[in-house]
Motif scaffolding. Structure first.
Motif, PDB file in Angstrom:
ATOM      1  N   LEU A  35     -18.085   6.301 -46.629  1.00 24.34           N
ATOM      2  CA  LEU A  35     -17.163   6.925 -47.588  1.00 24.34           C
ATOM      3  C   LEU A  35     -17.373   6.357 -48.990  1.00 24.34           C
ATOM      4  CD1 LEU A  35     -13.869   7.101 -45.487  1.00 24.34           C
ATOM      5  CD2 LEU A  35     -15.354   9.002 -46.153  1.00 24.34           C
ATOM      6  N   ASP A  36     -17.476   5.033 -49.088  1.00 25.93           N
ATOM      7  CA  ASP A  36     -17.701   4.401 -50.399  1.00 25.93           C
ATOM      8  C   ASP A  36     -18.998   4.893 -51.030  1.00 25.93           C
ATOM      9  OD1 ASP A  36     -15.347   2.887 -50.256  1.00 25.93           O
ATOM     10  OD2 ASP A  36     -16.361   1.150 -49.398  1.00 25.93           O
ATOM     11  N   HIS A  37     -20.035   4.993 -50.234  1.00 28.21           N
ATOM     12  CA  HIS A  37     -21.349   5.411 -50.743  1.00 28.21           C
ATOM     13  C   HIS A  37     -21.326   6.837 -51.296  1.00 28.21           C
ATOM     14  CE1 HIS A  37     -25.714   5.185 -51.049  1.00 28.21           C
ATOM     15  NE2 HIS A  37     -25.735   6.439 -50.631  1.00 28.21           N
ATOM     16  N   ILE A  38     -20.558   7.713 -50.678  1.00 31.31           N
ATOM     17  CA  ILE A  38     -20.532   9.106 -51.150  1.00 31.31           C
ATOM     18  C   ILE A  38     -19.427   9.365 -52.169  1.00 31.31           C
ATOM     19  CG2 ILE A  38     -21.712   9.994 -49.114  1.00 31.31           C
ATOM     20  CD1 ILE A  38     -19.002  10.975 -48.054  1.00 31.31           C
ATOM     21  N   GLY A  39     -18.798   8.276 -52.645  1.00 36.73           N
ATOM     22  CA  GLY A  39     -17.873   8.413 -53.763  1.00 36.73           C
ATOM     23  C   GLY A  39     -16.402   8.347 -53.427  1.00 36.73           C
ATOM     24  N   TRP A  40     -16.048   8.256 -52.166  1.00 33.59           N
ATOM     25  CA  TRP A  40     -14.634   8.139 -51.780  1.00 33.59           C
ATOM     26  C   TRP A  40     -14.336   6.644 -51.638  1.00 33.59           C
ATOM     27  CZ3 TRP A  40     -11.874  12.424 -52.149  1.00 33.59           C
ATOM     28  CH2 TRP A  40     -12.512  13.655 -52.005  1.00 33.59           C
ATOM     29  N   LYS A  41     -14.013   5.987 -52.733  1.00 30.74           N
ATOM     30  CA  LYS A  41     -13.805   4.538 -52.745  1.00 30.74           C
ATOM     31  C   LYS A  41     -12.552   4.197 -51.950  1.00 30.74           C
ATOM     32  CE  LYS A  41     -17.401   4.013 -55.227  1.00 30.74           C
ATOM     33  NZ  LYS A  41     -18.631   3.706 -54.554  1.00 30.74           N
ATOM     34  N   THR A  42     -12.769   3.571 -50.803  1.00 33.10           N
ATOM     35  CA  THR A  42     -11.682   3.326 -49.863  1.00 33.10           C
ATOM     36  C   THR A  42     -10.664   2.304 -50.355  1.00 33.10           C
ATOM     37  OG1 THR A  42     -13.056   1.740 -48.655  1.00 33.10           O
ATOM     38  CG2 THR A  42     -13.039   4.018 -47.857  1.00 33.10           C
ATOM     39  N   ASP A  43     -11.002   1.554 -51.401  1.00 36.01           N
ATOM     40  CA  ASP A  43     -10.039   0.608 -51.964  1.00 36.01           C
ATOM     41  C   ASP A  43      -9.211   1.230 -53.090  1.00 36.01           C
ATOM     42  OD1 ASP A  43     -12.036   0.768 -53.875  1.00 36.01           O
ATOM     43  OD2 ASP A  43     -12.175  -1.398 -54.190  1.00 36.01           O
ATOM     44  N   ASN A  44      -9.369   2.528 -53.312  1.00 34.60           N
ATOM     45  CA  ASN A  44      -8.646   3.231 -54.380  1.00 34.60           C
ATOM     46  C   ASN A  44      -7.671   4.237 -53.767  1.00 34.60           C
ATOM     47  OD1 ASN A  44      -7.769   4.837 -56.479  1.00 34.60           O
ATOM     48  ND2 ASN A  44      -9.767   4.973 -57.463  1.00 34.60           N
ATOM     49  N   PRO A  45      -6.369   3.930 -53.759  1.00 37.42           N
ATOM     50  CA  PRO A  45      -5.393   4.848 -53.159  1.00 37.42           C
ATOM     51  C   PRO A  45      -5.244   6.176 -53.903  1.00 37.42           C
ATOM     52  CG  PRO A  45      -4.286   2.953 -54.117  1.00 37.42           C
ATOM     53  CD  PRO A  45      -5.764   2.707 -54.226  1.00 37.42           C
ATOM     54  N   ASN A  46      -5.842   6.299 -55.088  1.00 36.43           N
ATOM     55  CA  ASN A  46      -5.863   7.599 -55.755  1.00 36.43           C
ATOM     56  C   ASN A  46      -6.886   8.529 -55.122  1.00 36.43           C
ATOM     57  OD1 ASN A  46      -3.887   7.074 -57.762  1.00 36.43           O
ATOM     58  ND2 ASN A  46      -5.399   5.884 -58.880  1.00 36.43           N
ATOM     59  N   LEU A  47      -7.832   7.943 -54.366  1.00 36.93           N
ATOM     60  CA  LEU A  47      -8.891   8.718 -53.716  1.00 36.93           C
ATOM     61  C   LEU A  47      -8.758   8.745 -52.196  1.00 36.93           C
ATOM     62  CD1 LEU A  47     -11.990   7.469 -55.737  1.00 36.93           C
ATOM     63  CD2 LEU A  47     -10.740   9.620 -56.032  1.00 36.93           C
ATOM     64  N   VAL A  48      -8.322   7.633 -51.620  1.00 40.91           N
ATOM     65  CA  VAL A  48      -8.264   7.506 -50.161  1.00 40.91           C
ATOM     66  C   VAL A  48      -6.958   6.845 -49.760  1.00 40.91           C
ATOM     67  CG1 VAL A  48      -9.364   6.494 -48.122  1.00 40.91           C
ATOM     68  CG2 VAL A  48     -10.783   7.271 -50.030  1.00 40.91           C
ATOM     69  N   LYS A  49      -6.241   7.495 -48.871  1.00 47.64           N
ATOM     70  CA  LYS A  49      -5.021   6.905 -48.305  1.00 47.64           C
ATOM     71  C   LYS A  49      -5.253   6.683 -46.820  1.00 47.64           C
ATOM     72  CE  LYS A  49      -1.891   8.229 -51.775  1.00 47.64           C
ATOM     73  NZ  LYS A  49      -0.635   8.739 -52.181  1.00 47.64           N
ATOM     74  N   LEU A  50      -4.863   5.515 -46.367  1.00 52.29           N
ATOM     75  CA  LEU A  50      -5.054   5.140 -44.972  1.00 52.29           C
ATOM     76  C   LEU A  50      -3.794   5.443 -44.159  1.00 52.29           C
ATOM     77  CD1 LEU A  50      -6.699   1.653 -45.594  1.00 52.29           C
ATOM     78  CD2 LEU A  50      -7.834   3.851 -45.226  1.00 52.29           C
ATOM     79  N   ASN A  51      -3.984   6.035 -42.996  1.00 55.76           N
ATOM     80  CA  ASN A  51      -2.894   6.276 -42.049  1.00 55.76           C
ATOM     81  C   ASN A  51      -1.694   6.969 -42.693  1.00 55.76           C
ATOM     82  OD1 ASN A  51      -4.319   4.963 -39.945  1.00 55.76           O
ATOM     83  ND2 ASN A  51      -3.708   3.008 -40.830  1.00 55.76           N
ATOM     84  N   SER A  52      -1.957   7.954 -43.497  1.00 50.14           N
ATOM     85  CA  SER A  52      -0.913   8.684 -44.204  1.00 50.14           C
ATOM     86  C   SER A  52      -0.510   9.915 -43.397  1.00 50.14           C
ATOM     87  CB  SER A  52      -1.446   9.106 -45.575  1.00 50.14           C
ATOM     88  OG  SER A  52      -0.419   9.552 -46.392  1.00 50.14           O
ATOM     89  N   GLN A  53       0.780  10.080 -43.174  1.00 50.02           N
ATOM     90  CA  GLN A  53       1.266  11.168 -42.329  1.00 50.02           C
ATOM     91  C   GLN A  53       1.049  12.533 -42.987  1.00 50.02           C
ATOM     92  OE1 GLN A  53       5.422  10.899 -41.282  1.00 50.02           O
ATOM     93  NE2 GLN A  53       5.085  12.010 -39.399  1.00 50.02           N
TER      94      GLN A  53
END
Length: 75
Positions: A35-53
């Motif tokens: 995900l990070d490599h293709i531009g979805w930076k997993t440490d950025n909650p503006n781009l990726v949210k973890l375990n979000s309902q």
């Protein structure tokens, strides 16, 4: 991307028993680098949210966002 895939394949082959049944390790060490490599930076909650309902009350591993709207989910 080819180098990343080779590296991940090597990890899977070398540590298969570790990854079997260890979802947290798979996510952190195999999924997130892609995900990070293709531009979805997993440490950025503006781009990726973890375990979000979701609206359907499911809880996928990742919600990928673009312009503050969910683009897709990854489970």
């Amino acid at each position: 991307m080819e180098n990343l895939i080779r590296e991940l394949k090597s990890k899977i082959v070398s540590h298969r028993s570790y990854y079997d049944g260890n979802e947290a390790a798979v996510r952190r060490q195999l999924v997130e680098p892609v995900l990070d490599h293709i531009g979805w930076k997993t440490d950025n909650p503006n781009l990726v949210k973890l375990n979000s309902q979701t609206e359907e009350r499911d809880i996928p591993d990742y919600a990928l966002l673009r312009h503050e709207r969910t683009e897709t989910y990854i489970e």
